[in-house]
Design an enzyme around this catalytic site. Structure first.
Site, PDB file in Angstrom:
ATOM      1  N   ASP A   1       0.786  -1.235   0.000  1.00 53.70           N
ATOM      2  CA  ASP A   1       0.000   0.000   0.000  1.00 53.70           C
ATOM      3  C   ASP A   1       0.817   1.283   0.000  1.00 53.70           C
ATOM      4  O   ASP A   1       0.257   2.367   0.194  1.00 53.70           O
ATOM      5  CB  ASP A   1      -0.954   0.013   1.197  1.00 53.70           C
ATOM      6  CG  ASP A   1      -0.221  -0.017   2.528  1.00 53.70           C
ATOM      7  OD1 ASP A   1       0.951  -0.437   2.558  1.00 53.70           O
ATOM      8  OD2 ASP A   1      -0.827   0.379   3.547  1.00 53.70           O
ATOM      9  N   GLU A   2       2.120   1.206  -0.224  1.00 54.72           N
ATOM     10  CA  GLU A   2       2.897   2.440  -0.283  1.00 54.72           C
ATOM     11  C   GLU A   2       4.131   2.258  -1.162  1.00 54.72           C
ATOM     12  O   GLU A   2       4.648   1.158  -1.325  1.00 54.72           O
ATOM     13  CB  GLU A   2       3.308   2.921   1.105  1.00 54.72           C
ATOM     14  CG  GLU A   2       4.180   1.961   1.876  1.00 54.72           C
ATOM     15  CD  GLU A   2       4.619   2.529   3.213  1.00 54.72           C
ATOM     16  OE1 GLU A   2       4.942   3.743   3.274  1.00 54.72           O
ATOM     17  OE2 GLU A   2       4.663   1.772   4.199  1.00 54.72           O
TER      18      GLU A   2
END
Length: 368
Positions: free
Chosen positions: A108-109
């Site tokens: 997610d990043e």
């Protein structure tokens, strides 16, 4: 003559409550409600919490039993990493629309180096806004971003306007920003280190900056040199892609479920067109075409076909997807369709990309 510096334009993109947001996206009944992804039993642990749950103090890595005490109405959802990886692949495909210098940190990043980029936009702030908009269009999820001259500051900045926001720290504001920053918000300074710093009178970046390199080394070991540099905005670590792209995809989730293959053809046409556009933009082609079907009961099916040659043509992609669609009868109404290409011709591109990864001289005054 004006001095030149090695200044890069780095974006840190961080999805908002990623696992929980995916679950709320896939199940409308969960939207607007406090949910926790993970185990809710006595030994269960929260992997992620929605923002509705965070209002009650529920956090990731918290015991499920404690989370339930804090929020009696908390809804626990089992983790579905296969689904999270699928959405993560969609998000990373968006990143590659803007730059090949993408360094994923997790599902997610990621860091993006947009000093030079595929869209010819000089402003990293504008690119970050476009990236977040494209993620929203492709996945329905919100992302936050931090923009600055290096990875450390960009990551710190991405937390400032969460959720669904972004923060730019331009070169001329870096030092002031770091001086005023609470040391608890310095990426790399954990709870125990922060407590140790408090005992030594270090509460802000300015306090940290007042210490000599020798003093920091004596009190914090090798990390002391790191602290000495980062509080001065010094970090030479480049964005390093750790893998080449293995697939490229596009998919659509429908507001109303589709009940017949005939109604899917128009949808597949649009999806194939989007895949072809991305292939052309990335200058890649693939041999394996995969059709993804998610039914209304959330059952996920995939069907693939590998060709003898690389393709990026919409017509070939669409016809192959149609063949895959008619291989089996529908099991239920359909809520999502997707097409992906894998087995890409990216090996040579990996070699070309590595030659381009070098520091770039830019003027101190430039658009950020």
């Amino acid at each position: 003559m004006q001095e030149t510096l090695h200044i890069r334009k780095i974006i840190h993109v961080d999805m908002d409550a990623f696992y929980a947001s995916v679950e709320q996206l896939d199940n409308p009944d969960l939207r607007g409600k406090p949910i926790a992804v993970g185990g809710g039993g006595e030994r269960g642990v929260v992997s992620a919490a929605s923002y509705e749950a965070r209002k009650y103090g529920v956090r990731s890595a918290m015991a499920g039993a404690l989370a339930r005490k804090l929020c009696p109405d908390l809804i626990f959802v089992r983790t579905n990493f296969e689904r999270y990886r699928q959405v993560s692949d969609q998000i990373r495909a968006v990143f590659y629309e803007f730059t090949d210098l993408v360094e994923p940190l997790s599902l997610d990043e990621a860091y993006l180096d947009v000093t030079e980029n595929k869209v010819g936009m000089p402003s990293a702030t504008v690119i970050a806004s476009w990236v977040r908009q494209r993620i929203k269009e492709e996945t329905g999820l919100n992302a936050s971003a931090g923009i600055s001259i290096n990875k450390f500051i960009a990551k710190v900045a991405s937390d400032i306007n969460k959720p669904n926001g972004q923060k730019t720290i331009p070169p001329e504001e870096v030092i002031e920003f770091l001086e005023q920053l609470d040391i608890r918000k310095f990426y790399g300074i954990g709870k125990k280190t922060a407590e140790k710093m408090y005992l030594k009178g270090i509460f802000t970046g300015m306090d940290l900056k007042s210490k000599t390199k020798e003093w920091l080394g004596e009190n914090f070991g090798k990390s002391g040199v790191y602290y000495y540099d980062i509080v001065r905005g010094i970090q030479h670590s480049q964005v390093k892609p750790n893998r080449i792209r293995k697939s490229l995809a596009a998919e659509r989730t429908f507001r109303e479920n589709i009940t017949s293959e005939i109604f899917m053809l128009e949808k597949l046409d649009h999806i194939a067109e989007e895949v072809a556009r991305r292939l052309a933009k990335s200058e890649v082609a693939g041999k394996t075409i995969t059709l993804k079907i998610k039914y209304s009961d959330f059952t996920l099916k995939t069907r693939s076909k590998t060709l003898d040659y690389y393709v990026r043509s919409k017509d070939v992609i669409l016809e192959t997807a149609k063949d895959l669609l008619y291989q089996e009868k529908m099991e239920n109404s359909v809520r999502l369709l997707g097409i992906s290409l894998s087995n890409l011709n990216t090996e040579d591109k990996k070699k070309e990309k590595s030659k381009k990864e070098k520091p770039i001289d830019v003027q101190v005054k430039f658009e950020f």
